[in-house]
Enzyme design. Structure first.
Site, PDB file in Angstrom:
ATOM      1  N   PRO A  85      35.803  26.791  39.372  1.00 54.70           N
ATOM      2  CA  PRO A  85      36.438  26.329  38.131  1.00 54.70           C
ATOM      3  C   PRO A  85      35.436  26.218  36.984  1.00 54.70           C
ATOM      4  CG  PRO A  85      36.319  24.549  39.750  1.00 54.70           C
ATOM      5  CD  PRO A  85      35.857  25.787  40.437  1.00 54.70           C
ATOM      6  N   GLU A 112      33.187  20.069  48.128  1.00 56.73           N
ATOM      7  CA  GLU A 112      32.745  19.811  46.747  1.00 56.73           C
ATOM      8  C   GLU A 112      32.024  21.013  46.152  1.00 56.73           C
ATOM      9  OE1 GLU A 112      33.509  17.530  44.516  1.00 56.73           O
ATOM     10  OE2 GLU A 112      34.842  16.752  46.056  1.00 56.73           O
ATOM     11  N   ARG A 150      43.479  47.405  42.214  1.00 55.60           N
ATOM     12  CA  ARG A 150      44.621  48.195  41.731  1.00 55.60           C
ATOM     13  C   ARG A 150      44.231  49.103  40.565  1.00 55.60           C
ATOM     14  NH1 ARG A 150      47.546  46.371  37.366  1.00 55.60           N
ATOM     15  NH2 ARG A 150      49.545  47.167  38.068  1.00 55.60           N
ATOM     16  N   ASP A 165      51.213  48.521  31.557  1.00 57.05           N
ATOM     17  CA  ASP A 165      51.238  47.122  31.997  1.00 57.05           C
ATOM     18  C   ASP A 165      50.751  46.196  30.897  1.00 57.05           C
ATOM     19  OD1 ASP A 165      52.193  47.291  34.572  1.00 57.05           O
ATOM     20  OD2 ASP A 165      50.221  47.685  35.431  1.00 57.05           O
TER      21      ASP A 165
END
Ligand code: SAM
Length: 233
Positions: A85, A112, A150, A165
């Site tokens: 994160p 953690e 992809r 897309d």
């Protein structure tokens, strides 16, 4: 592309990477997936230790991770990625960049997180799936692999579908226009008549206008980038 994933939960893989077009690409060898179980390199039965300085949770130990990394060959030029994160948010541009890589190692954190010295030693790039905290790096790794693989030529049958897309790097970044299929009238809602006209120029123009309108409304940040790309200098 050769991908290696270091994880405490190897049973999660290949998971969604084993089905549909991506599974076909895996079976055809358009990319390879090696999964290394960090638990196999535990020190006295442990892969983690409490954080130095105190605090809650456990940290994956650098010597255990080093032993896991030393268990397979790492060619020079390998890209080391740590889903976190704290990383830069993943994007279509990153997917494009990763899809051109020959070798990638993903390290899936748990608890953690990971001792930073291991990340520093191998110059891991931290990449985030979004501004929220997951239990581990596996779901982010699956998403990064799927979005990157992809884009490898041959994985998606018709390469023009990639250009249409949402977020295509070359033609956008725009969000995709609305899609319709049969039946032409469903529960009182009709397909826009232009899509049934057979006039390819008019269809193309309608789709472009829709893509622009939706992007401007939903993602002003992308719209700003798209407009800047259209400027003649
Ligand atoms: N203590 C860490 C922090 O505050 O940054 C969070 C640890 S999280 C519970 C465990 C692992 O999940 C992380 O080491 C990372 O590998 C993964 N993870 C959690 N959220 C993520 C996200 N948004 N994107 C990518 N990986 C994530």
């Amino acid at each position: 592309m050769h991908i290696t994933v270091l994880t405490l939960f190897p049973e999660i893989f290949p998971g969604p990477l084993g089905v549909s077009l991506i599974g076909k690409a895996l079976r055809k060898g358009l990319f390879t997936l090696q999964v290394v179980d960090i638990k196999a390199f535990a020190r006295q039965g442990r892969v983690d230790s409490p954080p130095c300085g105190g605090g809650c949770g456990m940290i994956l130990a650098p010597d255990v991770l080093e032993a896991a990394l030393a268990s397979f060959s790492v060619p020079s030029g390998t890209l080391f990625l740590y889903p976190s994160p704290r990383g830069r948010p993943f994007s279509q541009e990153m997917g494009q960049e990763f899809s051109a890589q020959h070798d990638i190692v993903f390290l899936c954190g748990r608890y953690e997180g990971v001792d930073v010295r291991f990340l520093e030693k191998h110059a891991f790039r931290e990449v985030s799936l979004g501004d929220y905290v997951l239990m581990g790096g596996e779901i982010a790794t699956l998403a990064f692999i799927e979005a990157s693989v992809r884009l490898i030529p041959g994985v998606v049958g018709d390469p023009t579908s990639l250009q249409e897309d949402s977020l295509d790097v070359a033609t956008g970044p725009l969000l995709e226009y609305p899609q319709y299929t049969t039946p032409v009238c469903w529960e009182g809602r009709s397909v826009p008549s232009v899509l049934l006209s057979g006039n390819h120029g008019a269809i193309q123009q309608w789709r472009q206008e829709q893509a622009c309108a939706i992007t401007r409304q939903r993602r002003p940040d992308l719209w700003k980038r798209y407009v800047a790309k259209q400027l003649p200098f």
